[in-house]
Write a protein that holds these residues in place. Structure first.
Motif, PDB file in Angstrom:
ATOM      1  N   ALA A   1     -48.622 -34.741  44.117  1.00 45.33           N
ATOM      2  CA  ALA A   1     -48.264 -33.343  43.892  1.00 45.33           C
ATOM      3  C   ALA A   1     -47.432 -32.981  45.110  1.00 45.33           C
ATOM      4  O   ALA A   1     -47.963 -32.817  46.204  1.00 45.33           O
ATOM      5  N   SER A   2     -46.134 -32.929  44.930  1.00 41.61           N
ATOM      6  CA  SER A   2     -45.242 -32.934  46.088  1.00 41.61           C
ATOM      7  C   SER A   2     -45.138 -31.612  46.827  1.00 41.61           C
ATOM      8  O   SER A   2     -45.490 -31.519  47.992  1.00 41.61           O
ATOM      9  N   THR A   3     -44.637 -30.582  46.167  1.00 38.23           N
ATOM     10  CA  THR A   3     -44.394 -29.320  46.868  1.00 38.23           C
ATOM     11  C   THR A   3     -44.191 -28.199  45.857  1.00 38.23           C
ATOM     12  O   THR A   3     -44.070 -28.453  44.655  1.00 38.23           O
ATOM     13  N   SER A   4     -44.125 -27.007  46.356  1.00 40.05           N
ATOM     14  CA  SER A   4     -43.955 -25.836  45.487  1.00 40.05           C
ATOM     15  C   SER A   4     -42.715 -25.985  44.616  1.00 40.05           C
ATOM     16  O   SER A   4     -41.657 -26.412  45.075  1.00 40.05           O
ATOM     17  N   GLY A   5     -42.886 -25.666  43.353  1.00 42.31           N
ATOM     18  CA  GLY A   5     -41.768 -25.743  42.413  1.00 42.31           C
ATOM     19  C   GLY A   5     -41.595 -27.116  41.803  1.00 42.31           C
ATOM     20  O   GLY A   5     -40.769 -27.296  40.909  1.00 42.31           O
ATOM     21  N   GLN A   6     -42.341 -28.118  42.274  1.00 44.91           N
ATOM     22  CA  GLN A   6     -42.247 -29.483  41.737  1.00 44.91           C
ATOM     23  C   GLN A   6     -43.570 -29.849  41.067  1.00 44.91           C
ATOM     24  O   GLN A   6     -44.638 -29.617  41.628  1.00 44.91           O
ATOM     25  N   PRO A   7     -43.521 -30.400  39.895  1.00 47.04           N
ATOM     26  CA  PRO A   7     -44.768 -30.783  39.222  1.00 47.04           C
ATOM     27  C   PRO A   7     -45.327 -32.077  39.814  1.00 47.04           C
ATOM     28  O   PRO A   7     -44.650 -32.759  40.592  1.00 47.04           O
ATOM     29  N   VAL A   8     -46.516 -32.431  39.416  1.00 48.98           N
ATOM     30  CA  VAL A   8     -47.063 -33.749  39.768  1.00 48.98           C
ATOM     31  C   VAL A   8     -46.110 -34.785  39.195  1.00 48.98           C
ATOM     32  O   VAL A   8     -45.715 -34.697  38.027  1.00 48.98           O
TER      33      VAL A   8
ATOM     34  N   MET B   1     -41.581 -44.139  47.237  1.00 47.44           N
ATOM     35  CA  MET B   1     -42.324 -43.958  48.485  1.00 47.44           C
ATOM     36  C   MET B   1     -41.394 -43.851  49.692  1.00 47.44           C
ATOM     37  O   MET B   1     -41.669 -43.116  50.643  1.00 47.44           O
ATOM     38  N   ASP B   2     -40.285 -44.562  49.668  1.00 51.23           N
ATOM     39  CA  ASP B   2     -39.374 -44.565  50.808  1.00 51.23           C
ATOM     40  C   ASP B   2     -38.554 -43.287  50.915  1.00 51.23           C
ATOM     41  O   ASP B   2     -37.803 -43.114  51.880  1.00 51.23           O
ATOM     42  N   ALA B   3     -38.687 -42.369  49.954  1.00 51.31           N
ATOM     43  CA  ALA B   3     -37.972 -41.091  50.042  1.00 51.31           C
ATOM     44  C   ALA B   3     -38.639 -40.152  51.048  1.00 51.31           C
ATOM     45  O   ALA B   3     -38.077 -39.118  51.387  1.00 51.31           O
ATOM     46  N   MET B   4     -39.854 -40.522  51.523  1.00 52.41           N
ATOM     47  CA  MET B   4     -40.583 -39.704  52.497  1.00 52.41           C
ATOM     48  C   MET B   4     -40.928 -40.570  53.704  1.00 52.41           C
ATOM     49  O   MET B   4     -41.084 -41.789  53.571  1.00 52.41           O
ATOM     50  N   PRO B   5     -41.064 -39.965  54.899  1.00 46.17           N
ATOM     51  CA  PRO B   5     -41.384 -40.755  56.080  1.00 46.17           C
ATOM     52  C   PRO B   5     -42.829 -41.263  56.059  1.00 46.17           C
ATOM     53  O   PRO B   5     -43.769 -40.485  56.173  1.00 46.17           O
ATOM     54  N   PHE B   6     -42.978 -42.562  55.900  1.00 44.67           N
ATOM     55  CA  PHE B   6     -44.288 -43.215  55.814  1.00 44.67           C
ATOM     56  C   PHE B   6     -45.043 -43.060  57.134  1.00 44.67           C
ATOM     57  O   PHE B   6     -44.489 -43.255  58.212  1.00 44.67           O
TER      58      PHE B   6
END
Length: 197
Positions: free
Chosen positions: A174-181, A186-191
């Motif tokens: 569940a990423s962030t406001s305005g975005q659904p589950v 995975m590499d789109a975010m800093p691991f």
């Protein structure tokens, strides 16, 4: 020169020997006659007996191979159960795709990131902490290269986001406001780290 025994004397000796053998065998369990291989060439039936072990004789202790197999089997059971929990949690999380993000929500109609994780694992019968920072200390640490589906993956420094590894470099979260589950690369975010529950 020694005298040869007469036929009657030989007959008496054979009878006495046979009687002694029969008396000795009578203390053993019931005999079963084994079939003669060839009745034409067989001179006497072969008798086999099942003999019980002597009283007080203990069975042999299992050897190292049996002990190792038993230990591996008992160790495999909890590992298999834990893997089943992770698989079930991942399936539950995937079933929530498209549901809305809401900060502090832990389902079933809306989720934040750690709420999705705690909801999915609770449905699999495993309680995990509620917040992503607390979840980052649960279970055991695993490297990014050893991730398995169902592992928890944490992002940012300090940890502020969590998802469930779905395989092939993907996480369901569940990423962030305005975005659904959703499922994301995975590499789109800093691991940051990963844990296995």
């Amino acid at each position: 020169m020694p005298q040869r025994p007469t036929a009657p004397a030989l007959r008496i000796a054979v009878v006495a020997t046979t009687a002694a053998a029969a008396a000795a065998l009578s203390v053993l369990p019931t005999a079963t006659a084994a079939p003669a291989p060839d009745s034409a060439s067989a001179t006497a039936p072969t008798v086999s007996r099942d003999v019980a072990p002597a009283a007080g004789v203990l069975p042999a202790a299992p050897g190292p191979a049996a002990q190792t197999a038993a230990a591996a089997s008992s160790a495999a059971a909890p590992a298999a159960q834990a893997a089943a929990v992770r698989t079930s949690a991942l399936s539950t999380a995937m079933a929530q795709l498209g549901k809305p993000y809401s900060y502090g929500a832990d389902g079933p109609s809306a989720f934040d990131c750690s709420g999705l994780v705690s909801y999915a694992f609770s449905k699999a019968g495993k309680d995990v902490p509620r917040t992503s920072s607390a979840q980052a200390s649960a279970g055991t640490k695993v490297s990014k290269s050893n991730l398995k589906p169902g592992d928890l993956v944490f992002f940012y420094k300090p940890v502020s986001h969590v998802g469930i590894y779905a395989g092939d470099g993907q996480v369901v979260h569940a990423s962030t406001s305005g975005q659904p589950v959703k499922v994301s690369d995975m590499d789109a975010m800093p691991f940051n780290s990963a844990r296995r529950i």
